[in-house]
Design an enzyme around this catalytic site. Structure first.
Site, short mmCIF file in Angstrom:
data_model
loop_
_atom_site.label_atom_id
_atom_site.label_comp_id
_atom_site.label_asym_id
_atom_site.label_seq_id
_atom_site.Cartn_x
_atom_site.Cartn_y
_atom_site.Cartn_z
N SER A 127 0.84 -1.20 0.00
CA SER A 127 0.00 0.00 0.00
C SER A 127 0.88 1.24 0.00
O SER A 127 2.01 1.21 0.49
CB SER A 127 -0.90 0.01 1.25
OG SER A 127 -1.56 1.25 1.39
N TYR A 165 -2.55 -0.50 10.45
CA TYR A 165 -2.55 -0.79 9.00
C TYR A 165 -1.25 -0.33 8.36
O TYR A 165 -0.63 -1.08 7.59
CB TYR A 165 -3.73 -0.09 8.34
CG TYR A 165 -3.85 -0.36 6.86
CD1 TYR A 165 -4.40 -1.55 6.40
CD2 TYR A 165 -3.41 0.57 5.91
CE1 TYR A 165 -4.51 -1.81 5.04
CE2 TYR A 165 -3.52 0.32 4.56
CZ TYR A 165 -4.07 -0.86 4.13
OH TYR A 165 -4.16 -1.11 2.78
#
Length: 259
Positions: free
Chosen positions: A151, A164
């Site tokens: 990501s 995250y």
């Protein structure tokens, strides 16, 4: 081999985790379109069945397994069973992930453990299971490829997503480390780092007009990605078209991290 032939995956078997929707679904569809037999895993069985039907409607072969990626023993046994029943797995796409939005002071131990387990530990467990199966020698001279879905959060950080961000930063580091371990073993390991895509994960942001407008100002291309755009990039990293690449992390974010 022609340039286009290098992208073909005919005769190869690809396994995609978290393939019941979003980017995982599109990765599976693209791999099938490139000629691969595709195994899709996840926890939403009805959604997996729907994705499998979309794949089969194109004439490609699809297999479905319900799988909790946080249960390491089940992951290992499932990979072994699939290698025996479907065939040796040539491509692994580690896509399964969960997001968690909370102020850092509100993140519980359980929250942290869950996100790290799903987003990072499961990537290691699946990769290790894949690599152990390669040692059995069933693949002949067919190359192996692992594509980890990281990501942009691994690079820039995102407010309110400590767990995250940490998990995805771990995925990029793990990608590089595993690539060095396997560089001489016929397995390439790379990562794709998507930015904001029109999927369920950033759904709260994209559902808010003002938040979306603010987000688009940060993206040089002034748009979010469409889920189907991820497929060709996954095929590139999975196929011989990227045959001299390993340990790479490719940003796929509309220019966000180029700023």
């Amino acid at each position: 081999m022609s340039a286009l032939d290098a992208f073909r995956l005919d005769g190869r078997i690809a396994l995609v985790t978290g393939a019941s929707g979003g980017l995982g679904e599109q990765a599976a569809l693209a791999l099938a379109d490139a000629g691969a037999t595709v195994i899709i895993t996840g926890r939403r069985e009805h959604r997996l069945a729907s994705v499998a039907e979309r794949i089969r409607a194109t004439g490609a072969e699809a297999h479905v397994r319900s799988l909790d990626m946080t249960d390491s023993d089940v992951v290992r046994s499932t990979f072994s069973e699939l290698a025996s029943t479907v065939g040796p797995i040539d491509v692994l796409v580690n896509n399964a992930a969960q997001a968690h939005q909370a102020d850092v002071l509100d993140v519980t131990d359980a929250d942290w453990a869950r996100i790290i387990d799903v987003n990072l530990t499961a990537v290691f467990t699946a990769s290790q299971a894949f690599l152990r199966l390669r040692e059995v020698g069933q693949h002949g001279d067919r190359p192996g490829s692992i594509v980890n879905i990281a990501s942009l959060a691994a690079t820039i950080g995102v407010r309110g997503q400590a767990a995250y961000v940490a998990s995805k930063a771990g995925v990029t580091g793990l990608t590089r480390a595993l690539a060095l371990d396997t560089a001489r073993a016929g397995v390439r390991i790379n990562a794709l780092a998507p930015g904001y895509f029109a999927t369920d994960m950033p759904g709260d942001v994209l559902a808010d007009e003002a938040a979306t407008a603010a987000l688009l100002k940060k993206i040089p291309m002034r748009r979010v990605g469409e889920p189907e755009e991820i497929g060709p990039a996954v095929v590139f990293l999975a196929s011989d078209a990227s045959g001299y690449m390993t340990g790479a992390v490719l940003n796929f974010d509309g220019g966000y991290t180029a700023q």
